[in-house]
Design an enzyme around this catalytic site. Structure first.
Site, PDB file in Angstrom:
ATOM      1  N   HIS A  68       0.981  -1.222   0.005  1.00  0.00           N
ATOM      2  CA  HIS A  68      -0.056  -0.027   0.128  1.00  0.00           C
ATOM      3  C   HIS A  68       1.031   1.293  -0.073  1.00  0.00           C
ATOM      4  CE1 HIS A  68       0.154  -0.147   4.545  1.00  0.00           C
ATOM      5  NE2 HIS A  68       0.056   1.411   4.548  1.00  0.00           N
ATOM      6  N   ASP A 114      -0.062  -7.471   1.744  1.00  0.00           N
ATOM      7  CA  ASP A 114       0.346  -6.415   1.556  1.00  0.00           C
ATOM      8  C   ASP A 114       2.056  -6.255   1.857  1.00  0.00           C
ATOM      9  OD1 ASP A 114       0.504  -3.495   1.548  1.00  0.00           O
ATOM     10  OD2 ASP A 114      -0.265  -3.314   3.728  1.00  0.00           O
ATOM     11  N   GLY A 209       2.262   6.629   8.813  1.00  0.00           N
ATOM     12  CA  GLY A 209       3.590   7.073   8.499  1.00  0.00           C
ATOM     13  C   GLY A 209       4.593   5.980   9.129  1.00  0.00           C
ATOM     14  N   SER A 211       3.664   2.706   8.039  1.00  0.00           N
ATOM     15  CA  SER A 211       3.253   1.667   7.198  1.00  0.00           C
ATOM     16  C   SER A 211       4.431   1.140   6.572  1.00  0.00           C
ATOM     17  CB  SER A 211       2.494   2.283   6.127  1.00  0.00           C
ATOM     18  OG  SER A 211       1.106   2.419   6.576  1.00  0.00           O
ATOM     19  N   GLY A 212       4.645  -0.091   6.104  1.00  0.00           N
ATOM     20  CA  GLY A 212       5.803  -0.765   5.485  1.00  0.00           C
ATOM     21  C   GLY A 212       6.799  -1.045   6.437  1.00  0.00           C
TER      22      GLY A 212
END
Ligand code: NAG
Length: 264
Positions: A68, A114, A209, A211-212
């Site tokens: 994402h 994801d 923020g 994320s990942g």
């Protein structure tokens, strides 16, 4: 979480209600680690240097992050060796991506699969500020209750508020999938490709923020910050991509990339 709203939230810091609902992945309840002690983390930014997501270096040419976070190869920049996003420390290495490999079965509606690999145009230089993260083996599991570390440059409060410029980190226990998938929590939205982590009392979590970015257990990146409901809510732990379910895909994707190059 839907990409366009993520990008809108982060780029324009829109505080509309629907955005607040989604704009929730920075470290809440954590602390600033010793500068440059978490060396495998990278900041994924726009080419205008807006931080969007976290990622982890898995070798000199490859970064792992969430699907994402895919804003397109031409809009993305990777920064390794960073600590403060606003202060130039002289340790930063900015590298452009060459190719993005989002998981072919990534589903933005359910957030299943994801995960994304980023092939860099140039290798990062490994030094005392930049190193590589280890990955778990295919199918490796992590025990419920095990404390894992999540780090990132995301929001420090559930309602957004101030964006801290330095990296933050927090330790969180793994929550059982059964508990996380129960009607009192995510009520059936948790797939086998997800991991949950958080305290039953809430208060500590990843947020918008982050994320990942990496959830590291026993020295390996077992999770990637993926989604949640609010941040640090006692009822809803953070949901992470279960990296051990994708180890084969990761190895095959990297191997295929180099096999294809050889035949060119
Ligand atoms: C979560 O619950 C849903 C609905 O009951 C179920 O279909 C799914 O398989 C569960 N996930 C896991 C990982 O067990």
């Amino acid at each position: 979480m839907d990409l366009s709203s993520l990008v809108l939230c982060v780029l324009f810091e829109v505080l509309a209600v629907n955005c607040q609902e989604e704009a929730q992945e920075r470290i809440v309840g954590g602390y600033a680690p010793v500068p440059h002690s978490i060396k495998y983390i990278v900041s994924i930014q726009t080419t205008q240097r807006q931080h969007l997501c976290g990622g982890s270096l898995i070798n000199k040419y490859w970064v792992i992050t969430a699907a994402h976070c895919n804003i397109g190869v031409n809009k993305m920049m990777i920064v390794a060796g960073d600590y403060s996003l606003t202060i130039y420390e002289g340790t930063e290495q900015e590298i452009l991506p060459q190719l993005l490999f989002p998981h072919p079965e990534y589903n933005p509606t359910t957030t299943n699969n994801d995960i994304m690999l980023v092939k860099l145009r140039a290798p990062v230089y490994l030094n005392s500020y930049v190193s590589i993260a280890l990955l778990p083996r295919q199918g490796a599991s992590i025990a419920v209750g095990r404390l894992c570390r999540v780090s990132g440059w995301g929001y420090t409060s559930p309602n957004g508020g101030q964006i801290p410029s330095t990296l933050r980190t927090v330790m969180l226990p793994i929550v059982s999938t059964q508990q996380c998938n129960s009607s009192g929590s995510f009520g059936g939205s948790i797939t086998e490709n997800m991991l949950c982590a958080g305290f039953s009392t809430g208060g500590k979590d990843a947020c918008q923020g982050d994320s990942g970015g990496p959830l590291v257990c026993e020295g390996r990146v077992y999770g990637l910050v993926s989604w949640g409901r609010g941040c640090a809510d006692a009822q809803f732990p953070g949901v992470y991509t279960a990296v051990s379910k994708f180890r084969r895909w990761i190895d095959n994707t990297i191997f295929s990339y180099y096999s294809r190059c050889k035949n060119d």
